[in-house]
Design a protein around this motif. Structure first.
Motif, short mmCIF file in Angstrom:
data_model
loop_
_atom_site.label_atom_id
_atom_site.label_comp_id
_atom_site.label_asym_id
_atom_site.label_seq_id
_atom_site.Cartn_x
_atom_site.Cartn_y
_atom_site.Cartn_z
N VAL A 23 0.86 -1.19 0.00
CA VAL A 23 0.00 0.00 0.00
C VAL A 23 0.90 1.23 0.00
CG1 VAL A 23 -1.78 1.28 1.25
CG2 VAL A 23 -1.82 -1.23 1.25
N ILE A 24 0.69 2.10 -0.99
CA ILE A 24 1.47 3.34 -1.10
C ILE A 24 0.53 4.50 -0.84
CG2 ILE A 24 2.97 4.73 -2.57
CD1 ILE A 24 3.44 2.19 -4.26
N SER A 25 0.81 5.25 0.23
CA SER A 25 -0.06 6.38 0.59
C SER A 25 0.26 7.58 -0.28
CB SER A 25 0.14 6.74 2.06
OG SER A 25 1.40 7.36 2.25
N PRO A 26 -0.60 8.56 -0.31
CA PRO A 26 -0.34 9.78 -1.10
C PRO A 26 0.93 10.50 -0.66
CG PRO A 26 -2.66 9.65 -0.53
CD PRO A 26 -1.98 8.56 0.25
N THR A 27 1.32 10.30 0.59
CA THR A 27 2.54 10.97 1.08
C THR A 27 3.80 10.22 0.71
OG1 THR A 27 2.41 9.82 3.20
CG2 THR A 27 1.26 11.94 3.03
N GLY A 28 3.66 8.99 0.19
CA GLY A 28 4.81 8.22 -0.25
C GLY A 28 5.22 7.09 0.68
#
Length: 409
Positions: A23-28
């Motif tokens: 899982v890659i969040s919008p913040t990286g």
């Protein structure tokens, strides 16, 4: 995976196999997740952050979870149970229980014993056993801890530390925090320690010692030291109790010395009836103590005499390795028991602990009238020994036994 970039405003998932995905969040930030089904319901669990957890490690964790599912175990519920158990273990650790026991018990102890117990816990038990859940500690784990002390030659310490550990386990059992005491199975596992008793002369050597004490001042010794030794022989208290005595503890009119609880080994007031011989010594000492609050002051009257003063005086008289201040207790106990005085009365005057609770209930009466007779007899007996005679013990009251808390002759 390292090259994967976040999508602004959106969570991205990169799938591997068997439900494993990154899982890659919008913040990286990147984290491993596992999607699985249990009892027909979809669940997800976290397997750790990437790159701290590599792809290989994440796949291993996935496979471990799959094996749990095959055994009918929900990985999420199992993980939650482990966290809850860890929290329970943290509050049920050996260290937590030991500190709780220590706080409850130290009110009964003198300062020196309190420091000894605390040091044995902190230095010898907590490093190995402290973090462990007390209900999961095994005899082998305790023995390994004790063997470290034996390895450095501290055989006696290992036995004393085991006694402290046993008290902690018994406390935890009483509180319902563990079921067994692992030290109970260690009897015979430690290297035997041969206890060295403090030197004491034989009773038939007492007259010679009394004469040596009586000559001490005329042969160059301090007169106060001579009086202190004579008083110690008459009262057979512990040396520390003697040298720290203060005048406010002594009632010459009532012929009593009350050693206050904080100074006693078991923190209970102790009454010492004073014979006429002991009173005579105190009256002389009072005239020469330079207005000190201490009965036996040091050169600086604001502090008591040194603990070594009496011991070195005995050395000077030729009793090195033959007699100590504590030895007067052993000699008095032996002689008074042989003379037929009741054992309970002698033990009470020695300020020894009662053997059991029944005795403790009876001992609260303190046997004081009989102890007054005993102490005067002891003073007369020492005078008789100086003169080559033996004082006869007076007739005693019949022995008493406790039956259902009633005193029955």
């Amino acid at each position: 995976m390292r090259a994967a970039k976040p999508t602004p405003g959106k969570t991205t998932r990169l799938y591997d196999s068997g439900g494993l995905h990154l899982v890659i969040s919008p913040t990286g930030s990147k984290a491993w997740r596992l999607k699985y089904r249990y009892n027909g319901r979809e669940n997800r669990i976290s397997l750790g952050a990437y790159p701290l957890i590599s792809l290989k490690e994440a796949r291993q964790a996935r496979d471990d979870a799959k094996r749990q599912l095959l055994q009918g175990i929900d990985p999420s519920a199992e993980r939650k149970a482990r966290r809850q158990q860890a929290q329970v273990d943290a509050t049920n650790s050996f260290q937590q229980q030991a500190l709780e026991w220590f706080e409850r018990q130290k009110i009964l102890w003198v300062d020196s014993h309190t420091r000894d117990v605390e040091r044995r816990l902190q230095a010898n038990l907590f490093p190995d056993l402290g973090p462990l859940a007390i209900d999961r500690i095994t005899p082998v784990q305790v023995l390994d801890t004790l063997r470290k002390m034996e390895a450095r030659g501290a055989v006696d310490l290992a036995h004393r530390v085991m006694q402290v550990a046993a008290q902690v386990f018994r406390y935890a059992i009483a509180c319902g925090r563990c079921a067994t005491d692992p030290t109970s199975g260690l009897r015979g596992a430690l290297t035997p320690h041969v206890q060295k008793h403090q030197p004491a002369i034989d009773p038939d050597e007492l007259p010679t010692l009394l004469h040596a004490i009586d000559r001490y001042a005329t042969e160059g010794g301090e007169a106060q030291t001579q009086r202190a030794l004579q008083f110690l022989a008459l009262t057979f208290v512990r040396t520390k109790e003697l040298i720290e005595a203060t005048w406010d503890e002594i009632d010459l009119a009532k012929a009593q010395w009350i050693i206050t609880a904080p100074r006693m080994k078991m923190k209970r007031d102790h009454v010492v009836p004073l014979s006429t011989q002991a009173l005579a010594i105190l009256e002389e000492q009072q005239r020469t103590c330079r207005n000190s609050t201490y009965v036996w002051p040091g050169r600086n009257t604001r502090v008591p005499m040194s603990n070594n003063t009496l011991l070195f005086a005995l050395y000077r008289m030729g009793y090195r390795s033959k007699m100590t201040g504590h030895g007067f207790r052993a000699v008095a106990s032996t002689i008074l028991n042989e003379q037929g005085w009741r054992h309970d009365v002698i033990e009470k005057q020695l300020a020894h602990e009662p053997e059991n609770r029944v005795r403790a209930a009876y001992n609260r009466a303190e046997y004081l009238p009989e102890r007054v007779r005993l102490m005067q007899h002891w003073g007369d007996h020492l005078d008789a020994l100086r003169q080559g005679r033996t004082a006869q013990a007076p007739a005693h009251t019949p022995r008493l036994f406790v039956v259902n808390s009633d005193l029955t002759p």
